[in-house]
Scaffold this motif. Structure first.
Motif, mmCIF file in Angstrom:
data_model
loop_
_atom_site.group_PDB
_atom_site.id
_atom_site.type_symbol
_atom_site.label_atom_id
_atom_site.label_comp_id
_atom_site.label_asym_id
_atom_site.label_seq_id
_atom_site.Cartn_x
_atom_site.Cartn_y
_atom_site.Cartn_z
ATOM 1 N N TRP A 1 -2.902 -40.802 -139.290
ATOM 2 C CA TRP A 1 -4.228 -41.414 -139.162
ATOM 3 C C TRP A 1 -4.505 -41.884 -137.740
ATOM 4 C CZ3 TRP A 1 -8.540 -40.529 -141.079
ATOM 5 C CH2 TRP A 1 -9.563 -41.466 -141.229
ATOM 6 N N GLY A 2 -4.743 -40.887 -136.878
ATOM 7 C CA GLY A 2 -5.056 -41.166 -135.483
ATOM 8 C C GLY A 2 -5.798 -39.970 -134.908
ATOM 9 N N ALA A 3 -6.201 -40.117 -133.653
ATOM 10 C CA ALA A 3 -6.912 -39.010 -133.008
ATOM 11 C C ALA A 3 -5.886 -37.968 -132.570
ATOM 12 C CB ALA A 3 -7.687 -39.529 -131.803
ATOM 13 N N PRO A 4 -6.056 -36.701 -133.000
ATOM 14 C CA PRO A 4 -5.094 -35.677 -132.590
ATOM 15 C C PRO A 4 -5.093 -35.502 -131.070
ATOM 16 C CG PRO A 4 -6.484 -34.882 -134.381
ATOM 17 C CD PRO A 4 -7.077 -36.179 -133.911
ATOM 18 N N ILE A 5 -3.899 -35.308 -130.508
ATOM 19 C CA ILE A 5 -3.802 -35.046 -129.072
ATOM 20 C C ILE A 5 -4.327 -33.636 -128.834
ATOM 21 C CG2 ILE A 5 -2.162 -34.658 -127.182
ATOM 22 C CD1 ILE A 5 -0.473 -36.940 -128.347
ATOM 23 N N PRO A 6 -5.350 -33.482 -127.984
ATOM 24 C CA PRO A 6 -6.037 -32.188 -127.856
ATOM 25 C C PRO A 6 -5.282 -31.224 -126.939
ATOM 26 C CG PRO A 6 -7.097 -33.806 -126.449
ATOM 27 C CD PRO A 6 -5.970 -34.517 -127.120
ATOM 28 N N ILE A 7 -4.086 -30.879 -127.362
ATOM 29 C CA ILE A 7 -3.234 -29.982 -126.576
ATOM 30 C C ILE A 7 -2.750 -28.883 -127.511
ATOM 31 C CG2 ILE A 7 -0.929 -29.837 -125.492
ATOM 32 C CD1 ILE A 7 -2.858 -31.154 -123.573
ATOM 33 N N VAL A 8 -2.683 -27.670 -126.984
ATOM 34 C CA VAL A 8 -2.085 -26.563 -127.744
ATOM 35 C C VAL A 8 -1.007 -25.919 -126.866
ATOM 36 C CG1 VAL A 8 -4.004 -26.015 -129.289
ATOM 37 C CG2 VAL A 8 -3.991 -25.078 -126.961
ATOM 38 N N TYR A 9 -0.036 -25.289 -127.541
ATOM 39 C CA TYR A 9 1.070 -24.684 -126.800
ATOM 40 C C TYR A 9 1.023 -23.182 -126.935
ATOM 41 C CZ TYR A 9 2.730 -29.462 -126.803
ATOM 42 O OH TYR A 9 2.821 -30.803 -126.612
#
Length: 819
Positions: free
Chosen positions: A435-443
């Motif tokens: 329950w938080g804001a997803p970290i907007p990073i993709v690998y």
RNA sequence: GCCGAGGUGGCGGAAUGGUAGACGCGAGGGACUUAAAAUCCCUUAUCCACUAACGGAUGUGUGGGUUCAAUUCCCACCCUCGGCACCA
């Protein structure tokens, strides 16, 4: 006019009337004289509003109302810091999705908040869990990433075994989890950090410009921990690895006889590889890691170390320094390796324990004491009067005055160079929770991180997950999340599964309040996906920094430092014009009950509801303010509230029964008292001394109750004086007296300085410092007249018969005779 | 250990060099009432004296100091609360 006052009816009536008339809506663009009144926004828990909420919001509202009446365009918003663990834990227990429970809690909380009767502009509400909001939390992450302030690093991090997530340094308080109190352990994990350390000096300097409580500034200063010293270039003998060693007490550098290195330091392995020390040293390192990973690490119990077999190559011409791995060396401070001497209590104890040679270079003046130091019987440290023996050119000088010269000497000879160290660590922002804001990073398939492009924001939090605390992010369980990533970025790409610390959400919310209507409730995705700017630059320029920020002192080294950092970074990125978000800060005190902090486990929690239902919001909030100084808090008393209940009834009765439309003016005594009361109430509210402001009104009430009749002007002034403190009662009186519009829309009463001067004054008479009587004299009496009158006073007369030595007259106050 | 805040009646507190205890709670007494609640009036730091009236001593954590005068300023100590704490 009715002399009976029913708070529950009246309060509901005025709350509705204010809302319908829109008196608390602020036109942010048109406002000329802005006053931004901010309180720390709440977490929407399933419980009802507690006394702490009331104690924070009601007085903050009093100040806001006071400023409005003084002619400010007041902006007083409210919102919800709604991401976080309680909703997730509730989901684990009941299966109710956090979005659902949060939505419900926000709705109930709004209803409850409205009953306080604060002047919130509900059109400007924010909710950190709305995609329109967390889009900006993610935008902030990407800006940090773009500007190289966000990075991923493997290292020892704080881990809460109960919350099953890592924590920032600030959230590990006294070795315990800030949220649940569980003892923190250390884990070696790869995590996202924000480079707050870069702003250490700016965070320190900025404090000087802020109108904040001194103790909060001191706490932040200590947390940032600026420390001046020298860096000493050093090299490992035979291996040739070079590094620097920080020393904040360079005066005694000649005493350094050994070095210690942190167990987790990468050089340790290299130093012992292939040597006979390797097995034992690496076993020690592993044992230290395990120790820190299983229990709260207690340094006093675990001062231990092991020799590496390596040496630092003669840094000072005094010989090589043996390198030991030592439990107490902090990896994240300085370079994780330290030179040690006889003039430090911890170094001394360590050397004694392992029989490492020591060489003192300064001694006390007393020869007997000096002998003890020479024989290493005692550790001699930090005595400003110590006499230096080494280096040669400082021989005979005092330790306390030689520092700067030693640093110069070291710089000149290349032994070291001046440097500033900070204790502040980078902010660990990843959390292994749902329950938080997803970290907007993709690998990418190679595992290299890439930012999620702006057009994909908000990077939505998936809903198809199970709520299970596993120590890994629950987002890993979402099929949709993985598929979405591959669909957009390609086969083999994976999303970052961690979410952001909720302190990220709250680090910029004061900017989002200014984006009117950006976060409708319930949240409805807008066609543009909430695009635009994080904040309109012209509004930011006009409304920031926040005029008055009120919240708990527990945030001194968390929210209050993060928000400052984020504002500074945003200024450097070019999005805002100010670098400090909160110009004035005030902490409310703690309301205790039966002398202890209220807690469910102690069973001493007082719920506001019963009191509010019975006596109304005005009574409840006024009693909280009357209890004691706002910043000190106070102890709740079920009986004490009766005083305020009576006050409200009595003042309503006095005004409604005694105000006589035909009366042109009041007696001079009443008029004087009224103007004195205006002065006192104005000054006290200004200083947030609500308790004495209320007493002043009580005193005035005691006086006017004795009057037969009162003028309407007096009645109206009293109604207005009550507006910040008891807003509903104020409106009721104002309308009963035929006032136009709302009381809260009227200008704040002014006092006439000429009218607070009384015709006579009472002069106290002291004999040898003891009060022996007083006299009443006309205001224009001269010093001579007063002294003569005083000497005639019956009781005084017999004391001064024995002979008067001295007489002191303090104008308008007292006479002091010495006999 | 270090840093910060604080210690005043039965209770919450007021007074930041000038009449200690404002204001409120509680308590005691009285009025109103058939009665109770509510309301109103008086008393309320402690001790002594007086009670016809006037008074006196002590007193703001403890012990010193400065001053005509100290809750307030200075020195030493005790206690409580909050924060930080292997930071070289």
């Amino acid at each position: 006019m009715s002399s009976f006052y029913d708070p529950s009816k009246a309060e509901a009536k005025w709350q509705k009337a204010w809302e319908e008339a829109g008196v608390f809506k602020t036109d942010l663009k048109k406002a000329k004289n802005p006053y931004y009144s901010l309180v720390m926004f709440p977490y929407p828990s399933g419980d009802k509003l507690h006394i702490g909420h009331w104690y924070n919001y009601a007085p903050a509202d009093s100040i806001a109302r006071f400023r409005k009446m003084q002619g400010h365009d007041v902006f007083s918003p409210m919102g919800f810091d709604a991401f976080g663990l309680p909703a997730e834990n509730y989901a684990i227990k009941t299966g109710v999705h956090p979005a659902e429970s949060t939505k419900k809690n926000v709705e109930t909380m709004i209803t409850q908040l409205k009953k306080i009767g604060c002047m919130y502009d509900w059109d400007k509400m924010v909710n950190t869990t709305a995609p329109e909001y967390y889009r900006w939390t993610q935008w902030l992450f990407l800006e940090m990433f773009k500007n190289k302030l966000a990075y991923k690093k493997k290292g020892n991090v704080n881990f809460c075994p109960s919350c099953q997530t890592v924590l920032a340094n600030e959230q590990a308080q006294d070795g315990k989890c800030e949220r649940c109190g569980t003892e923190i352990i250390q884990k070696s994990l790869e995590q996202w950090f924000w480079n707050i350390k870069k702003y250490s000096q700016q965070l320190l300097d900025g404090l000087e410009t802020l109108d904040w409580p001194e103790k909060t500034k001191v706490m932040q200063r200590n947390w940032i921990g600026r420390n001046e010293g020298v860096n000493i270039p050093s090299r490992i003998k035979d291996l040739g690895d070079e590094f620097e060693v920080f020393d904040s007490v360079p005066q005694t550098f000649m005493a350094q006889t050994f070095s210690v290195i942190a167990p987790e330091h990468p050089l340790v392995e290299k130093m012992v590889k292939g040597t006979k020390y390797e097995k034992d040293v690496m076993a020690f390192v592993e044992r230290m890691k395990k120790l820190k990973a299983t229990e709260k690490y207690n340094f006093e119990e675990h001062v231990e170390g092991i020799f590496t077999g390596r040496y630092v190559e003669d840094p000072f011409g005094t010989g090589d320094l043996p390198i030991w791995v030592a439990s107490f060396v902090v990896m994240d401070y300085g370079t994780g390796i330290v030179h040690c001497s006889a003039h430090d209590t911890r170094d001394f104890a360590f050397a004694k324990k392992y029989g490492i040679p020591l060489r003192p270079v300064m001694f006390p003046e007393d020869p007997k004491e000096a002998e003890k130091v020479k024989n290493l019987e005692v550790c001699y440290a930090k005595d400003p009067n110590a006499i230096m023996m080494q280096p040669e050119q400082f021989k005979g000088r005092r330790w306390g005055e030689v520092r700067e010269d030693v640093i110069k000497h070291m710089t000149k000879t290349g032994l070291g160079q001046p440097v500033v160290q900070y204790r502040l660590r980078d902010w660990l922002v990843s959390r292994q929770r749902y329950w938080g804001a997803p970290i907007p990073i993709v690998y990418d398939p190679e595992g290299k991180p890439h930012p999620v492009p702006g057009e994909h924001l908000p990077w939505l939090l998936p809903t198809d997950v199970e709520f299970r605390p596993t120590g890994e992010s629950p987002l890993k369980l979402s099929k949709e999340f993985k598929e979405r990533t591959e669909k957009i970025f390609g086969k083999g790409w994976t999303p970052e599964y961690d979410t952001m610390d909720t302190f990220v959400c709250s680090s910029f919310y004061y900017l989002r309040y200014l984006m009117a209507g950006a976060h409708p409730h319930p949240p409805t995705p807008s066609p543009e996906g909430g695009r635009g700017a994080v904040v309109d630059p012209s509004l930011e320029k006009k409304w920031l920094p926040v005029s008055m920020y009120i919240g708990g002192p527990e945030h001194a080294c968390m929210h209050l430092i993060y928000a400052r950092f984020v504002m500074m970074a945003l200024k450097d990125f070019g999005y805002v014009s100010h670098e400090e978000p909160f110009r004035k800060l005030v902490h409310q005190g703690l309301v205790t009950h039966k002398g202890a902090k209220m807690s469910k486990s102690k069973g001493n929690v007082v719920s506001p509801d019963a009191f509010v239902n019975e006596h109304g919001s005005d009574v409840f909030r006024m009693y909280l303010m009357f209890m004691g100084p706002f910043e000190a808090g106070g102890d709740w008393s079920d009986l004490g509230i009766n005083g305020v209940v009576r006050f409200v009834k009595r003042i309503h009765r006095a005004i409604t029964e005694k105000v006589d439309m035909t009366m042109k003016s009041d007696s001079s005594a009443v008029t004087t008292a009224l103007h004195k009361t205006i002065k006192k109430v104005t000054e006290d509210i200004e200083a947030m001394h609500f308790n004495t402001a209320i007493s002043a009104l009580m005193e005035f009430l005691n006086l006017i109750e004795k009057e037969e009749a009162l003028s309407i002007a007096l009645g109206k002034t009293v109604a207005l004086l009550l507006a910040p403190l008891a807003p509903h009662l104020s409106e009721e009186l104002w309308s009963e007296l035929g006032g136009k519009d709302f009381a809260i829309q009227q200008p704040w009463p002014k006092y006439d300085p000429a009218l607070i001067v009384e015709a006579t004054m009472t002069i106290a008479i002291q004999i040898n410092g003891k009060l022996r009587g007083d006299i009443v004299v006309p205001r224009d009496a001269t010093k001579e007249e007063i002294l003569a009158l005083a000497k005639e006073n019956g009781n005084v007369k017999k004391y001064i018969e024995s002979g008067l030595k001295k007489e002191i007259y303090v104008p308008e106050k007292l006479i002091s005779f010495v006999v």
